[in-house]
Design a protein around this motif. Sequence first.
Motif, PDB file in Angstrom:
ATOM      1  N   ASN A 182      -4.255   2.930 -10.547  1.00 56.16           N
ATOM      2  CA  ASN A 182      -3.226   2.015 -11.029  1.00 56.16           C
ATOM      3  C   ASN A 182      -2.828   1.019  -9.949  1.00 56.16           C
ATOM      4  O   ASN A 182      -2.651  -0.177 -10.226  1.00 56.16           O
ATOM      5  CB  ASN A 182      -2.000   2.817 -11.488  1.00 56.16           C
ATOM      6  N   TRP A 183      -2.695   1.501  -8.706  1.00 52.36           N
ATOM      7  CA  TRP A 183      -2.345   0.580  -7.622  1.00 52.36           C
ATOM      8  C   TRP A 183      -3.469  -0.458  -7.409  1.00 52.36           C
ATOM      9  O   TRP A 183      -3.196  -1.621  -7.146  1.00 52.36           O
ATOM     10  CB  TRP A 183      -2.127   1.359  -6.320  1.00 52.36           C
TER      11      TRP A 183
ATOM     12  N   GLN B 251       4.811   6.865  -4.875  1.00 53.55           N
ATOM     13  CA  GLN B 251       4.568   7.476  -6.172  1.00 53.55           C
ATOM     14  C   GLN B 251       4.120   8.930  -6.022  1.00 53.55           C
ATOM     15  O   GLN B 251       4.446   9.772  -6.866  1.00 53.55           O
ATOM     16  CB  GLN B 251       3.534   6.656  -6.944  1.00 53.55           C
ATOM     17  N   ILE B 252       3.367   9.236  -4.962  1.00 46.71           N
ATOM     18  CA  ILE B 252       3.014  10.637  -4.697  1.00 46.71           C
ATOM     19  C   ILE B 252       4.277  11.437  -4.361  1.00 46.71           C
ATOM     20  O   ILE B 252       4.440  12.584  -4.804  1.00 46.71           O
ATOM     21  CB  ILE B 252       1.986  10.719  -3.552  1.00 46.71           C
TER      22      ILE B 252
ATOM     23  N   PRO C 274       0.805  -1.237   0.000  1.00 49.26           N
ATOM     24  CA  PRO C 274       0.000   0.000   0.000  1.00 49.26           C
ATOM     25  C   PRO C 274       0.831   1.276   0.000  1.00 49.26           C
ATOM     26  O   PRO C 274       0.405   2.300  -0.555  1.00 49.26           O
ATOM     27  CB  PRO C 274      -0.825  -0.117   1.292  1.00 49.26           C
ATOM     28  N   LEU C 275       2.037   1.222   0.600  1.00 52.67           N
ATOM     29  CA  LEU C 275       2.869   2.426   0.620  1.00 52.67           C
ATOM     30  C   LEU C 275       3.445   2.766  -0.750  1.00 52.67           C
ATOM     31  O   LEU C 275       4.111   3.794  -0.901  1.00 52.67           O
ATOM     32  CB  LEU C 275       4.001   2.271   1.638  1.00 52.67           C
ATOM     33  N   THR C 276       3.181   1.908  -1.739  1.00 50.49           N
ATOM     34  CA  THR C 276       3.545   2.251  -3.111  1.00 50.49           C
ATOM     35  C   THR C 276       2.840   3.532  -3.546  1.00 50.49           C
ATOM     36  O   THR C 276       3.392   4.341  -4.291  1.00 50.49           O
ATOM     37  CB  THR C 276       3.175   1.095  -4.065  1.00 50.49           C
TER      38      THR C 276
ATOM     39  N   VAL D 143       8.016  -0.582  -3.703  1.00 49.28           N
ATOM     40  CA  VAL D 143       8.022  -0.599  -2.241  1.00 49.28           C
ATOM     41  C   VAL D 143       7.799  -2.026  -1.760  1.00 49.28           C
ATOM     42  O   VAL D 143       6.820  -2.670  -2.148  1.00 49.28           O
ATOM     43  CB  VAL D 143       6.935   0.330  -1.658  1.00 49.28           C
ATOM     44  N   LEU D 144       8.714  -2.511  -0.936  1.00 54.42           N
ATOM     45  CA  LEU D 144       8.601  -3.828  -0.309  1.00 54.42           C
ATOM     46  C   LEU D 144       9.240  -3.760   1.065  1.00 54.42           C
ATOM     47  O   LEU D 144      10.127  -2.941   1.321  1.00 54.42           O
ATOM     48  CB  LEU D 144       9.327  -4.899  -1.137  1.00 54.42           C
ATOM     49  N   THR D 145       8.793  -4.628   1.942  1.00 51.15           N
ATOM     50  CA  THR D 145       9.524  -4.783   3.193  1.00 51.15           C
ATOM     51  C   THR D 145      10.799  -5.575   2.914  1.00 51.15           C
ATOM     52  O   THR D 145      10.905  -6.264   1.891  1.00 51.15           O
ATOM     53  CB  THR D 145       8.668  -5.522   4.233  1.00 51.15           C
TER      54      THR D 145
END
Length: 519
Positions: free
Chosen positions: A59-60, A11-12, A5-7, A127-129
């Motif tokens: 898009n997400w 992107q923002i 979700p933090l993608t 974004v990934l952990t």
Amino acid sequence: MRYHPLTILYQIYQLIRNSIILALLLFVWKRGSDFWLFEYGRYIFALSVLYQFLHIFFNWWTLKYEVKNQSFYLESGVWTKKNQTIPFSKVQNVRREKSFFHALLGLTSLTFETAMDGDDDSIVFEVLTKEQAAQLIDLVEVGEEKVEIAEEKVVEESSGVVKEMVDEDNELDNRTIHFQSSNKDLIKASFTSLSFLALIPILSGLYENLQPFLPDDEKVQGMLEKILNNQWFLLTVLILAVMISVVVGMLRTMIRYGKFEISSNDTHIFIQRGVLEETYFSIEKKKVQALEVKQTMLKRVFGLAEVKLISTAKTSNDGVEVDVNSLYPFLPIDKAMQLVSQILPSYTLSTREMQKLPKMSLWMRIIRPSWLWIGTFIGLYFLKPSLYGVEEAWWIIAILVFIWLNASSVLDYYHTSFGVDKDQFQFRNGGFSTRLFISKRSKIIELTVSRNWLQRKWGMGSISTTNRSTPVHVETIDDLPQAFIKQFHQWYYERQKYVQYDRNESKRLEIWQLLDVEK
């Protein structure tokens, strides 16, 4: 499975970063301008940002991925749905990066680069952990079955059953560390890269940008003139600027190349670097198409070299080439040769048994017309620029360019050498900077022999080799003796004796590996 979700936030953040300069220009610096370009530009800019902002969310929501059966299954598209299946075998390189945004939130980004060409040539997880990234890397590099077996190993203990988790130090990731950068290496790198000179254009640009805001008061201007005419003051400022430049250059080098580590296991090569922004890169050994050892003039003085791995993947990020497939760019030349032998034992780096060009090649390079100099001369003749008040300076510039080009050609003659050894081909060339190119016969997919009129007259020619890369990597050697060209052509023609194609699996197999014959 949807992306992290933090993608959306990332992107923002990129949208704001990429739009901030244009926003300041339209709404701050030119806010009172009635020029139609700025007036309508504000509306277009606002609509564009709003569209991109909404597109990020939609898009997400439509982006999904799944990892199974040794493949990535990707689903994307806001207006048009698109499904992709990319097997792990198509992945050429793995790149993991941690920018300031990722470091702030304890996250990372991950890119799997393939040999495909086009907009979808890479699988990108912005974004990934760290745990998710490590798991995906293990799946691609080690294999799904082995990871599952390792994760399901159990140890009987009196308190119950405890699962052994896969980490970076277990048997699946048994790496050998070949190089770690020290403070001495970083200091040498900062001077060799001339990174301390980066402050000079920054200060110059800062002065030009601040000059319009300086007051036009005569007293202020007079005071500035007195300061600029004071030689001791200027000397002090110059010394301070040089000291600050050196410190800033060293900090830039340490931030970029600090914690630099080169390691490998039986199948992969791993490169990790960076302090504030970390970069991780891995490539499968068998997918290395060629090696390139480069030395600039300054590196030759200090005895340093850079080794680059040429592969079929496109190492780029947002359209900008990312130099991650390079071993430490400031290795001592002996250490670089030793390092390559350790990481890729099938490659042997040696310039002792290489052949030199015949003397006729030197005359060929001298009398060959230099189109660069001819174009420069014509441009200078018509423009006739003056330099420091000297009206006839254009012909001095033309002579200096002529001397520089011919000196480069003569040095290139003395530096050029070539040779073949069993299944390996290598050549060295360059004028003020030199480069050594090494490739295997099985990695060369095309050979071209050409001769112009003058080369035919003097019994010489040129050869060009092509390796799989993105873009295709072509190496050309000019003015070779005809005897070596015939020898090289025969050497390459014998390639079919050692390489065969398995039509069922569409894989190239080397017979000497099948027969366990030493290359």
